[in-house]
Structures are given as structure tokens and as C-alpha cells.
Design an enzyme around this catalytic site. Structure first.
Site, PDB file in Angstrom:
ATOM      1  N   ILE A  71      -6.509   8.001   5.371  1.00  0.00           N
ATOM      2  CA  ILE A  71      -5.447   8.297   4.411  1.00  0.00           C
ATOM      3  C   ILE A  71      -4.172   7.526   4.758  1.00  0.00           C
ATOM      4  CG2 ILE A  71      -4.130  10.140   3.294  1.00  0.00           C
ATOM      5  CD1 ILE A  71      -7.278  10.161   2.865  1.00  0.00           C
ATOM      6  N   THR A 100     -14.858  -0.089  -3.416  1.00  0.00           N
ATOM      7  CA  THR A 100     -15.243  -1.330  -2.738  1.00  0.00           C
ATOM      8  C   THR A 100     -15.571  -2.419  -3.778  1.00  0.00           C
ATOM      9  OG1 THR A 100     -17.608  -0.881  -2.696  1.00  0.00           O
ATOM     10  CG2 THR A 100     -16.318   0.039  -0.877  1.00  0.00           C
ATOM     11  N   SER A 142       0.834  -1.208   0.000  1.00  0.00           N
ATOM     12  CA  SER A 142       0.000   0.000   0.000  1.00  0.00           C
ATOM     13  C   SER A 142       0.865   1.253   0.000  1.00  0.00           C
ATOM     14  CB  SER A 142      -0.904   0.041   1.238  1.00  0.00           C
ATOM     15  OG  SER A 142      -1.799  -1.040   1.221  1.00  0.00           O
ATOM     16  N   PHE A 192      -2.220  10.592  -0.267  1.00  0.00           N
ATOM     17  CA  PHE A 192      -3.222  10.989  -1.275  1.00  0.00           C
ATOM     18  C   PHE A 192      -4.554  11.183  -0.562  1.00  0.00           C
ATOM     19  CE2 PHE A 192      -6.611   9.332  -4.118  1.00  0.00           C
ATOM     20  CZ  PHE A 192      -6.368   9.972  -5.333  1.00  0.00           C
ATOM     21  N   GLU A 197      -9.818   1.898  -2.459  1.00  0.00           N
ATOM     22  CA  GLU A 197      -9.676   2.063  -3.921  1.00  0.00           C
ATOM     23  C   GLU A 197     -10.903   1.553  -4.660  1.00  0.00           C
ATOM     24  OE1 GLU A 197      -6.642   2.987  -5.569  1.00  0.00           O
ATOM     25  OE2 GLU A 197      -5.246   2.974  -3.905  1.00  0.00           O
ATOM     26  N   HIS A 218     -17.855  11.261   2.564  1.00  0.00           N
ATOM     27  CA  HIS A 218     -17.806  10.965   1.123  1.00  0.00           C
ATOM     28  C   HIS A 218     -16.712   9.951   0.846  1.00  0.00           C
ATOM     29  CE1 HIS A 218     -19.768  14.905   1.462  1.00  0.00           C
ATOM     30  NE2 HIS A 218     -20.559  14.402   0.539  1.00  0.00           N
ATOM     31  N   CYS A 255      -5.608   8.471 -11.236  1.00  0.00           N
ATOM     32  CA  CYS A 255      -4.572   7.938 -10.318  1.00  0.00           C
ATOM     33  C   CYS A 255      -5.039   6.601  -9.770  1.00  0.00           C
ATOM     34  CB  CYS A 255      -4.359   8.874  -9.123  1.00  0.00           C
ATOM     35  SG  CYS A 255      -4.039  10.572  -9.563  1.00  0.00           S
ATOM     36  N   LEU A 256      -6.318   6.517  -9.414  1.00  0.00           N
ATOM     37  CA  LEU A 256      -6.842   5.280  -8.821  1.00  0.00           C
ATOM     38  C   LEU A 256      -6.760   4.124  -9.809  1.00  0.00           C
ATOM     39  CD1 LEU A 256      -9.905   6.642  -6.816  1.00  0.00           C
ATOM     40  CD2 LEU A 256      -7.728   5.871  -5.903  1.00  0.00           C
ATOM     41  N   SER A 297     -17.408   6.248  -1.113  1.00  0.00           N
ATOM     42  CA  SER A 297     -17.672   5.736  -2.469  1.00  0.00           C
ATOM     43  C   SER A 297     -18.091   6.847  -3.428  1.00  0.00           C
ATOM     44  CB  SER A 297     -18.767   4.664  -2.414  1.00  0.00           C
ATOM     45  OG  SER A 297     -18.344   3.586  -1.614  1.00  0.00           O
TER      46      SER A 297
HETATM   47  C1  LIG Z   1      -6.888   1.002   5.510  1.00  0.00           C
HETATM   48  C2  LIG Z   1      -7.483   1.976   4.541  1.00  0.00           C
HETATM   49  C3  LIG Z   1      -6.639   2.829   3.819  1.00  0.00           C
HETATM   50  C4  LIG Z   1      -7.185   3.771   2.941  1.00  0.00           C
HETATM   51  N1  LIG Z   1      -6.339   4.645   2.268  1.00  0.00           N
HETATM   52  C5  LIG Z   1      -6.879   5.685   1.569  1.00  0.00           C
HETATM   53  C6  LIG Z   1      -6.027   6.691   1.002  1.00  0.00           C
HETATM   54  O1  LIG Z   1      -4.792   6.625   1.080  1.00  0.00           O
HETATM   55  N2  LIG Z   1      -6.606   7.767   0.383  1.00  0.00           N
HETATM   56  C7  LIG Z   1      -7.968   7.886   0.272  1.00  0.00           C
HETATM   57  O2  LIG Z   1      -8.415   8.895  -0.286  1.00  0.00           O
HETATM   58  N3  LIG Z   1      -8.802   6.937   0.780  1.00  0.00           N
HETATM   59  C8  LIG Z   1      -8.280   5.850   1.426  1.00  0.00           C
HETATM   60  N4  LIG Z   1      -9.109   4.883   1.964  1.00  0.00           N
HETATM   61  C9  LIG Z   1     -10.559   5.071   1.895  1.00  0.00           C
HETATM   62  C10 LIG Z   1     -11.273   4.061   1.000  1.00  0.00           C
HETATM   63  O3  LIG Z   1     -11.002   4.307  -0.337  1.00  0.00           O
HETATM   64  C11 LIG Z   1     -12.768   4.110   1.363  1.00  0.00           C
HETATM   65  O4  LIG Z   1     -12.903   3.486   2.623  1.00  0.00           O
HETATM   66  C12 LIG Z   1     -13.631   3.438   0.319  1.00  0.00           C
HETATM   67  O5  LIG Z   1     -13.660   4.183  -0.877  1.00  0.00           O
HETATM   68  C13 LIG Z   1     -15.086   3.247   0.803  1.00  0.00           C
HETATM   69  O6  LIG Z   1     -15.585   4.404   1.351  1.00  0.00           O
HETATM   70  P1  LIG Z   1     -16.308   4.364   2.781  1.00  0.00           P
HETATM   71  O7  LIG Z   1     -15.400   3.667   3.736  1.00  0.00           O
HETATM   72  O8  LIG Z   1     -16.716   5.754   3.119  1.00  0.00           O
HETATM   73  O9  LIG Z   1     -17.568   3.446   2.581  1.00  0.00           O
HETATM   74  P2  LIG Z   1     -19.006   3.887   2.002  1.00  0.00           P
HETATM   75  O10 LIG Z   1     -18.840   4.637   0.730  1.00  0.00           O
HETATM   76  O11 LIG Z   1     -19.788   4.525   3.106  1.00  0.00           O
HETATM   77  O12 LIG Z   1     -19.634   2.472   1.662  1.00  0.00           O
HETATM   78  C14 LIG Z   1     -20.216   1.614   2.659  1.00  0.00           C
HETATM   79  C15 LIG Z   1     -20.854   0.426   1.934  1.00  0.00           C
HETATM   80  O13 LIG Z   1     -21.885   0.896   1.066  1.00  0.00           O
HETATM   81  C16 LIG Z   1     -21.678   0.425  -0.240  1.00  0.00           C
HETATM   82  N5  LIG Z   1     -22.143   1.426  -1.194  1.00  0.00           N
HETATM   83  C17 LIG Z   1     -21.831   2.748  -1.249  1.00  0.00           C
HETATM   84  N6  LIG Z   1     -22.455   3.330  -2.278  1.00  0.00           N
HETATM   85  C18 LIG Z   1     -23.178   2.377  -2.897  1.00  0.00           C
HETATM   86  C19 LIG Z   1     -24.014   2.340  -4.059  1.00  0.00           C
HETATM   87  N7  LIG Z   1     -24.238   3.433  -4.801  1.00  0.00           N
HETATM   88  N8  LIG Z   1     -24.587   1.174  -4.411  1.00  0.00           N
HETATM   89  C20 LIG Z   1     -24.368   0.039  -3.698  1.00  0.00           C
HETATM   90  N9  LIG Z   1     -23.579  -0.004  -2.600  1.00  0.00           N
HETATM   91  C21 LIG Z   1     -22.976   1.153  -2.208  1.00  0.00           C
HETATM   92  C22 LIG Z   1     -20.173   0.184  -0.362  1.00  0.00           C
HETATM   93  O14 LIG Z   1     -19.869  -0.775  -1.374  1.00  0.00           O
HETATM   94  C23 LIG Z   1     -19.851  -0.321   1.038  1.00  0.00           C
HETATM   95  O15 LIG Z   1     -20.085  -1.712   1.112  1.00  0.00           O
HETATM   96  C24 LIG Z   1      -8.583   3.866   2.798  1.00  0.00           C
HETATM   97  C25 LIG Z   1      -9.412   2.976   3.498  1.00  0.00           C
HETATM   98  C26 LIG Z   1      -8.880   2.039   4.353  1.00  0.00           C
HETATM   99  C27 LIG Z   1      -9.802   1.129   5.106  1.00  0.00           C
END
Ligand SMILES: Cc1cc2nc3c(=O)[nH]c(=O)nc-3n(C[C@H](O)[C@H](O)[C@H](O)COP(=O)(O)OP(=O)(O)OC[C@H]3O[C@@H](n4cnc5c(N)ncnc54)[C@H](O)[C@@H]3O)c2cc1C
Length: 369
Positions: A147, A350, A75, A113, A348, A120, A223-224, A122
Site C-alpha cells: 500500500i 499488471t 504515485s 488506498f 493498478e 489477492h 477509483c482505479l 490481480s
Molecule cells: C510499489 C507498489 C505500490 C503499490 N501500491 C498499491 C496501493 O497503494 N494500493 C493497493 O491496493 N495496491 C497497491 N499495489 C499492489 C498492486 O496493485 C499489485 O501488486 C498488482 O495488482 C498485482 O498483484 P500481485 O502483486 O499480487 O500479483 P499477482 O496477482 O499474484 O500476479 C502475478 C503474475 O500473474 C499474472 N496473472 C495473475 N492473474 C492472471 C490471469 N488470470 N491470467 C494471466 N496472468 C495472470 C499477473 O499479470 C502477474 O504477472 C502496489 C504494488 C507495488 C509494487
């Protein structure tokens, strides 16, 4: 050559120490110089900017071998390469490239990043972090969450909206007044990777720190794409390590007077594992060819990331069972990999969001909004 050299380095430098760092929930900072030396920071960034100048297949194989060691270490490499160096290289000015890239390539500077926000994840397009033009500088406000590398990063590539609501990338440096990076504690997953928040309280960002050459949500998503491609390879490394461990153990562990590998149920598990690994390798190898030709689409990257991480999660679970009670201990890497994959399946994009991207690709209808 790249695969073997990275594998040797991981065996020597990562494998002996990683369990201990993971148990203590600490990032092994002593790996940073070595990762820079083997070219794991910016493998595909041209050599004139300090990168290794390798192709996409080599980048993928490096991520595979590093994640075979630990997803947290991979990572850190993905963030540094695809989420910090890539946007500076692809969207930055020549001055920005010269100022940051070679230091990021050696690991002298570490980056993070900031896209995800508390409300916010997903849906990053809904972000509320914002900046205003105050004449000779920008004033940045907002917060980012989850992050990777945040607690120790020297620079952060941060995505925020301008006064017209357009998303731009800004390079924020540690030490700028009003910028703090509190660490996120108590993770059960990716424990050898440092995770934190980015908080911007009226941070004055010099105008020359705005990435000038791309704006809009497509900029962070670009980037993603690159990072997700690396994850698709990395997940294969996890699956291979779990499979290798289970294969070795099952030949040595005697029950009912025979190695457990001689029982059909255990062979079924191993045969299915190697089949799934081989399919994932073929998918990712083809994607690497398309990336090298500049023809890979975002939807293809989503398919590979989703498939391979899911495959690694399932193989981890089966492999752990094959080790019986020993499978839950830190004597073996499987349980650590399994816990790490719970983050990898979420970050990156879900598992479900990538499925919806594939759904949109085949139907033309976005089902996530
Ligand atoms: C250890 C770790 C490191 C990370 N590192 C970074 C980083 O360096 N930089 C960064 O910017 N982010 C980072 N992230 C964040 C990561 O990208 C987010 O956790 C991820 O995008 C999901 O967002 P959320 O946790 O807010 O979940 P949510 O968006 O709240 O989602 C919760 C659930 O709802 C579902 N869901 C959401 N929308 C919909 C839809 N429209 N239809 C159906 N299902 C849906 C999702 O699939 C998920 O199962 C990191 C996360 C972790 C856990």
C-alpha cells in the site's frame, strides 16, 4: 499553463533532491505542502471541496510533469487524488466530504488506498478483509499489502467485505486501536515512495466512516480507472525525460571524433522514441477528451495505461544504452525511471491483466477467470 507551471515546480523542487531520496529509499515529505499548493492533490475535485476544479486534460498534464520528476512522487499524488479523495467525493456522504476533502487537498492529511491483499492481487474480488456490524460500530479485520503512502498516511480508504460478502469502502484513521501500518523495505523500485501494509486487528470503525453511496467491486475499480488514466499520462513524462536526456547526451558525447548523435544507429533509437512518444500522446489526449465528455470506458483506460507504460519501459532501456556506462549512474535520471517503471507496469493492474481487459472488450469473453 498547467503543464508549464507544474514543469517549473518539478524542476525547482523535485529534480534537485529526488536522486538522493531515492538512493536512501525515503519519501521526500517536504514536497507535500508544495504539491498541495500547486493543486496536485485532487486537481479535478471541485473547488468547493478544496480541489483545483480543473478538467481531466489538466489532471493528466500535471501527472505527466510530476512523473517526469519521479514516479514515486506521482504515485503519491495519484493515490491522494484518485484513490482517496475521489472515492470520498464520489461515494462519500456530504459530512465525509466536508470532513476530509479540504484537508487532503492541502496535504494536511495524507491518505492511502487499501485494496490489494497478500493472497489477492490481480483478483481483488477474492479479498478476505471483512467487517461485522456490532451495533454502534463496525469491527474490521484483515490485512492489506503493497500500500503506497501507508507508513505515513493519516487516513486509509479500505475495501472489505460485510457479513453478506459485499465489498464496501471504509475510512480508517491512524490512531484507531488495532490499526498498524508496517513499512515494506528493500524495494529496488519506487524507492522515493513509501510502501507498507495495513493490518486490522479488531479495529472499531465508526458507522459514519462507511462510504454510503457505492458498494461492490465496481467501487474500487472506479477509483482505479481514474488513477490509471493519470498513470497513462505519467508514463509519457518518464519517456520524455529519458528521450530528452539521451538526445542531449548524444549530441555532446564524442566517439570516433564525432557526436554519437551523428551515427545512424543512435538516430534510429531517437527517431523511434519520439515516434512512440507522439503516438502515446495522441492516444492519451483523445482519452482525455473522452474523459472530459464522460465517455471514456474502463477498457480504453486499460489500453492507454498498458501501452504507455510499456512504451516508457522500452524507451528507458534504449535511452540508458545510449548513455553507455554513464547511463547506470545516478548522475542521470534514466536508470531511476527504468526501475520505477517496474512497479508502474505491475501496480493498478499488471501489463497482462490490462491486455486481458482489452481482449475481453473486443471478444466479449473474459480470459482471466
Ligand atoms: C510499489 C507498489 C505500490 C503499490 N501500491 C498499491 C496501493 O497503494 N494500493 C493497493 O491496493 N495496491 C497497491 N499495489 C499492489 C498492486 O496493485 C499489485 O501488486 C498488482 O495488482 C498485482 O498483484 P500481485 O502483486 O499480487 O500479483 P499477482 O496477482 O499474484 O500476479 C502475478 C503474475 O500473474 C499474472 N496473472 C495473475 N492473474 C492472471 C490471469 N488470470 N491470467 C494471466 N496472468 C495472470 C499477473 O499479470 C502477474 O504477472 C502496489 C504494488 C507495488 C509494487
Amino acid at each position: 499553463m498547467v503543464r508549464d507551471a507544474t514543469r517549473d515546480w518539478v524542476k525547482r523542487e523535485v529534480s534537485p533532491i529526488i536522486e538522493d531520496y531515492c538512493q536512501r529509499a525515503e519519501f521526500p515529505t517536504q514536497l507535500v505542502n508544495g504539491l498541495g499548493e500547486i493543486g496536485a492533490f485532487g486537481p479535478y475535485i471541485p473547488a468547493e471541496y478544496g480541489g483545483a476544479g480543473l478538467d481531466q486534460m489538466s489532471y493528466g498534464l500535471m501527472m505527466q510533469e510530476i512523473e517526469r520528476g519521479d514516479s514515486g512522487v506521482r504515485s503519491t499524488c495519484s493515490v491522494q487524488s484518485s484513490l482517496v479523495m475521489y472515492p470520498i467525493f464520489a461515494y462519500g456522504s456530504e459530512e465525509q466530504r466536508k470532513k476530509y476533502l479540504s484537508k487532503l487537498a492541502t496535504g494536511e492529511w495524507m491518505g492511502c488506498f487499501g485494496l490489494t491483499e497478500p493472497d489477492h492481487g490481480s483478483n481483488p474480488g477474492g479479498m478476505i478483509s471483512n467487517f461485522k456490524d456490532i451495533g454502534d460500530h463496525y469491527l474490521l479485520n484483515g490485512a492489506k499489502m503493497w500500500i503506497s503512502n501507508a507508513p505515513f498516511a493519516d487516513v486509509a480508504v479500505v475495501w472489505a467485505k460485510n457479513e453478506e460478502g459485499r465489498i464496501h469502502g471504509l475510512i480508517v484513521e491512524r490512531g484507531m486501536e488495532g490499526f498498524t501500518t508496517p513499512e515494506t523495505h528493500n524495494k529496488w523500485s519506487l524507492r522515493a515512495s513509501a510502501t507498507g501494509e495495513l493490518i486490522f486487528d479488531n479495529v472499531k470503525v465508526p458507522k459514519e466512516n462507511l462510504l454510503p453511496n457505492k458498494s461492490g467491486l465496481g467501487a474500487p475499480l472506479g477509483c482505479l480507472d481514474s488513477a490509471r488514466y493519470g498513470i497513462a499520462w505519467g508514463a509519457i513524462g518518464v519517456a520524455m525525460d529519458c528521450y530528452d536526456t539521451a538526445l542531449r547526451y548524444s549530441k555532446e558525447r564524442i566517439q570516433f571524433g564525432k557526436p554519437i548523435a551523428s551515427f545512424q544507429l543512435q538516430q534510429k533509437k531517437l527517431a523511434e522514441m519520439i515516434t512512440e512518444i507522439t503516438k502515446a500522446q495522441m492516444l492519451t489526449w483523445r482519452l482525455g477528451q473522452l474523459k472530459n465528455e464522460g465517455r471514456a470506458t474502463s477498457a480504453q483506460v486499460s489500453m492507454a495505461k498498458r501501452n504507455n507504460v510499456d512504451m516508457a519501459l522500452k524507451i528507458g532501456r534504449e535511452a540508458r544504452q545510449m548513455l553507455g556506462g554513464m547511463g547506470i549512474t545516478g548522475e542521470y535520471s534514466i536508470m531511476r525511471h527504468m526501475m520505477n517503471m517496474e512497479s508502474v507496469v505491475t501496480y493498478e493492474g499488471t501489463h497482462d491483466i490490462h491486455l486481458l481487459i482489452t481482449g475481453m472488450d473486443v471478444t466479449g469473453i473474459p480470459a482471466f477467470k
